[in-house]
Design a protein around this motif. Sequence first.
Motif, PDB file in Angstrom:
ATOM      1  N   VAL A   1       0.996  -1.152   0.059  1.00 22.65           N
ATOM      2  CA  VAL A   1      -0.105   0.088  -0.260  1.00 22.65           C
ATOM      3  C   VAL A   1       1.327   0.879   0.134  1.00 22.65           C
ATOM      4  O   VAL A   1       0.642   1.742  -0.854  1.00 22.65           O
ATOM      5  CB  VAL A   1      -1.115  -0.090   1.258  1.00 22.65           C
ATOM      6  N   LEU A   2       2.051   1.317   0.839  1.00 24.04           N
ATOM      7  CA  LEU A   2       2.743   2.414   0.469  1.00 24.04           C
ATOM      8  C   LEU A   2       3.260   2.642  -0.512  1.00 24.04           C
ATOM      9  O   LEU A   2       4.090   3.828  -0.669  1.00 24.04           O
ATOM     10  CB  LEU A   2       3.659   2.139   1.948  1.00 24.04           C
ATOM     11  N   LEU A   3       3.610   1.376  -1.275  1.00 23.68           N
ATOM     12  CA  LEU A   3       4.607   1.403  -1.677  1.00 23.68           C
ATOM     13  C   LEU A   3       4.436   2.455  -3.024  1.00 23.68           C
ATOM     14  O   LEU A   3       4.071   2.968  -4.280  1.00 23.68           O
ATOM     15  CB  LEU A   3       5.186   0.289  -2.778  1.00 23.68           C
ATOM     16  N   ILE A   4       2.538   1.863  -3.706  1.00 24.24           N
ATOM     17  CA  ILE A   4       1.609   2.134  -4.526  1.00 24.24           C
ATOM     18  C   ILE A   4       1.171   3.483  -3.941  1.00 24.24           C
ATOM     19  O   ILE A   4       0.992   4.487  -4.852  1.00 24.24           O
ATOM     20  CB  ILE A   4       0.042   1.624  -4.292  1.00 24.24           C
ATOM     21  N   SER A   5       1.032   3.726  -3.081  1.00 28.07           N
ATOM     22  CA  SER A   5       0.901   5.354  -2.450  1.00 28.07           C
ATOM     23  C   SER A   5       2.751   6.243  -2.705  1.00 28.07           C
ATOM     24  O   SER A   5       1.968   7.352  -3.298  1.00 28.07           O
ATOM     25  CB  SER A   5       0.839   5.652  -0.751  1.00 28.07           C
ATOM     26  N   GLY A   6       3.473   5.630  -2.378  1.00 27.92           N
ATOM     27  CA  GLY A   6       4.564   6.592  -3.173  1.00 27.92           C
ATOM     28  C   GLY A   6       4.272   6.689  -4.000  1.00 27.92           C
ATOM     29  O   GLY A   6       5.016   7.701  -4.419  1.00 27.92           O
ATOM     30  N   THR A   7       4.626   5.942  -4.814  1.00 23.74           N
ATOM     31  CA  THR A   7       4.405   6.040  -6.500  1.00 23.74           C
ATOM     32  C   THR A   7       3.287   6.688  -6.846  1.00 23.74           C
ATOM     33  O   THR A   7       3.649   7.835  -8.065  1.00 23.74           O
ATOM     34  CB  THR A   7       3.980   4.702  -7.119  1.00 23.74           C
TER      35      THR A   7
ATOM     36  N   LEU B   1       3.936  10.415  -8.680  1.00 25.19           N
ATOM     37  CA  LEU B   1       3.792  10.749 -10.250  1.00 25.19           C
ATOM     38  C   LEU B   1       2.744  11.962 -10.693  1.00 25.19           C
ATOM     39  O   LEU B   1       3.284  12.444 -10.854  1.00 25.19           O
ATOM     40  CB  LEU B   1       2.678   9.229 -10.805  1.00 25.19           C
ATOM     41  N   ALA B   2       2.248  12.022  -9.239  1.00 27.86           N
ATOM     42  CA  ALA B   2       0.691  13.001  -9.380  1.00 27.86           C
ATOM     43  C   ALA B   2       1.425  14.298  -8.587  1.00 27.86           C
ATOM     44  O   ALA B   2       0.764  15.904  -9.319  1.00 27.86           O
ATOM     45  CB  ALA B   2      -0.429  12.274  -8.567  1.00 27.86           C
ATOM     46  N   GLY B   3       2.772  14.316  -7.958  1.00 27.53           N
ATOM     47  CA  GLY B   3       3.447  15.909  -7.909  1.00 27.53           C
ATOM     48  C   GLY B   3       2.903  15.939  -6.288  1.00 27.53           C
ATOM     49  O   GLY B   3       2.703  17.360  -6.276  1.00 27.53           O
ATOM     50  N   ILE B   4       2.261  15.622  -6.350  1.00 24.61           N
ATOM     51  CA  ILE B   4       1.641  15.852  -4.811  1.00 24.61           C
ATOM     52  C   ILE B   4       2.347  16.447  -3.620  1.00 24.61           C
ATOM     53  O   ILE B   4       3.367  15.672  -2.900  1.00 24.61           O
ATOM     54  CB  ILE B   4       0.904  14.910  -4.034  1.00 24.61           C
ATOM     55  N   GLU B   5       2.374  17.513  -2.709  1.00 25.57           N
ATOM     56  CA  GLU B   5       3.761  17.700  -2.132  1.00 25.57           C
ATOM     57  C   GLU B   5       2.771  18.294  -1.004  1.00 25.57           C
ATOM     58  O   GLU B   5       3.548  18.610   0.363  1.00 25.57           O
ATOM     59  CB  GLU B   5       3.991  19.319  -2.397  1.00 25.57           C
ATOM     60  N   ALA B   6       1.476  18.581  -0.553  1.00 25.20           N
ATOM     61  CA  ALA B   6       1.156  19.070   0.345  1.00 25.20           C
ATOM     62  C   ALA B   6       0.910  17.904   1.204  1.00 25.20           C
ATOM     63  O   ALA B   6       0.783  17.068   1.193  1.00 25.20           O
ATOM     64  CB  ALA B   6      -0.112  19.507   0.184  1.00 25.20           C
TER      65      ALA B   6
ATOM     66  N   LEU C   1      -3.401  11.923   4.335  1.00 20.30           N
ATOM     67  CA  LEU C   1      -4.775  11.511   3.925  1.00 20.30           C
ATOM     68  C   LEU C   1      -4.093   9.727   3.166  1.00 20.30           C
ATOM     69  O   LEU C   1      -4.914   8.840   3.351  1.00 20.30           O
ATOM     70  CB  LEU C   1      -5.521  12.287   3.339  1.00 20.30           C
ATOM     71  N   THR C   2      -3.855  10.092   2.017  1.00 22.47           N
ATOM     72  CA  THR C   2      -3.581   9.180   1.120  1.00 22.47           C
ATOM     73  C   THR C   2      -2.921   7.562   1.317  1.00 22.47           C
ATOM     74  O   THR C   2      -3.619   6.340   1.682  1.00 22.47           O
ATOM     75  CB  THR C   2      -2.684   9.659   0.448  1.00 22.47           C
ATOM     76  N   MET C   3      -2.145   7.590   2.625  1.00 17.45           N
ATOM     77  CA  MET C   3      -1.245   6.528   3.209  1.00 17.45           C
ATOM     78  C   MET C   3      -2.042   6.734   4.327  1.00 17.45           C
ATOM     79  O   MET C   3      -2.140   4.532   4.549  1.00 17.45           O
ATOM     80  CB  MET C   3      -0.486   6.922   4.242  1.00 17.45           C
ATOM     81  N   ALA C   4      -2.716   6.790   5.378  1.00 16.13           N
ATOM     82  CA  ALA C   4      -3.895   6.721   6.262  1.00 16.13           C
ATOM     83  C   ALA C   4      -4.830   6.015   5.543  1.00 16.13           C
ATOM     84  O   ALA C   4      -5.142   4.892   6.239  1.00 16.13           O
ATOM     85  CB  ALA C   4      -5.040   7.580   7.285  1.00 16.13           C
ATOM     86  N   PHE C   5      -5.292   6.206   4.395  1.00 18.47           N
ATOM     87  CA  PHE C   5      -7.227   5.976   4.157  1.00 18.47           C
ATOM     88  C   PHE C   5      -6.805   4.301   3.441  1.00 18.47           C
ATOM     89  O   PHE C   5      -7.018   3.020   3.744  1.00 18.47           O
ATOM     90  CB  PHE C   5      -7.103   6.536   2.237  1.00 18.47           C
TER      91      PHE C   5
END
Length: 379
Positions: free
Chosen positions: A244-250, A254-259, A265-269
Motif C-alpha cells: 500500500v505504501l509503495l503504491i501510495s509513494g508512486t 507521479l501526481a506531484g503531490i506536495e501538501a 490522507l493517502t497513506m492513512a486511507f
Amino acid sequence: MDVGIQKTIVFLFFIFIGIVLKVKFKSKEEITGIKKIILNLALPAAIFIALLGVKVELHLLLLPLLALGLNLILFFAMPFILPLMGIGKSTSDYRTARLLVPSLAPGLSSFPFILEFLGDEYLAKAAMSDLGNKVFVLFFLYLVAMNWHYGLQSSEKRNGGTKLKPLIKAMVSEPVNVFIGAALVLLAFGVSMDSLPFFLSETLEKLSLIMTPLVLLFIGLAVKIKRKQFIQIFSLLCTRAGLVLLISGTFVTLAGIEAPKEILLTMAFGLSACSFWPYAHIAAVDSLEMDQKPHKRTFNSDFGVAILALSFPLSTILILATLNSGTLFAKPLMIFMVSGVLLAVGFSIPWLSGVHKKKWSAQKLMDREIQAATAEKAA
C-alpha cells in the motif's frame, strides 16, 4: 490521552470482551446466531444508511476511482504474494485471504484518526474515496465469492447460462443485496434518510448502531489463532501495508503531490484494516456449504476471522504512527523506505520461521496426490 487512541482502545476492548465471553458461548450455534443477526439485520441497515447518506461532489469524483484502483491492484497482486507467505493456491485459506486482504474498512479504522489529525475537510475526502471501496467490497467481491463457490462445488460442467442463474438467485435472496438495491433506487429518486417516515428511519438507525459492537464481539468470540497461523497472517498484513505504501509513494510522486496533509490522507486511507463485508460474503457461502466437509469448502471462515482480528490493531498502529509523523512523509523517499522495511519484514518472516517451506511441501504432496488420482482414473 488522544481522542483517536481512546476510540481505538474502545474497539479493542469490545474484542477483548468477546474473548472473555467465550466461556459463556460454548456451542458453535450460539456464535452463528450472532453472525446471522449481523448479516441479516445490522449490516443491511448500516449499508442502507451509508448509501442514502452519500453526497456526490463532482470535483471529488476522481477519489472513488483511485480507491477502487488500489483495491484492484491489491486483489490482482495476491496470487503472487500469498504463495510466498506459505498459503498454497487452490486452498480455502488462499481464497479467504485473497477476498479479505484487498478490502478496506476506513469507517472503523482510519476515519476517527483522519478526523482527529487532519480535520473535517479531509474526512469528507476520505468518505468520498470510500465509495470506490464500497463498490469493490459490496459488489465485485460478492460476485467473486459466489463465482468461486459455484465453480468449486459444481459436480458437473455448467455452461455460462446455468452458472449465472444460481448466482443471480443468490444475489436477489441476500438481505444485504435487497437493502442495497432499495437504497440505490431511492437514491436515484433523490430520497434521503430525512425523507423516510420517522418509524422507518429510526428503526434502521437503531439497527445500524449495533453493528460495530456486534462485529467486534463476534471477532473476539470466534477468533482462534494458532502460532503458525499468526506468523502467516502477521507477515501477510505487513506485506499488504508495505505494498500500500509503495503504491501510495508512486502515486504521490507521479501526481506531484506536495501538501503534507494530502500525502498523509493517502497513506492513512490505504492502511485501513481489512473490511468485515467480504467476511459477510464468506459467511453467506458457508451457509450454502453447511453439508460439505471442511476441506471441500470454498472458504475458511476461522482463517478469515483471524485476519480481521489481527488486521485492526496492526492498521491502527501504522495509521497512528503515520499521522503522528508530521511532515516526515512530505518526501516520497521516506514512504518508499518504510514500504521497503514492511515488505522485507513480511517476506522474511515465513522463510525464517520455516512456514513457507512446510506449506510448499504440503502443496507439492497435494499436487502429487491429485496427479496420481487423475492418472488412476485415466487408466
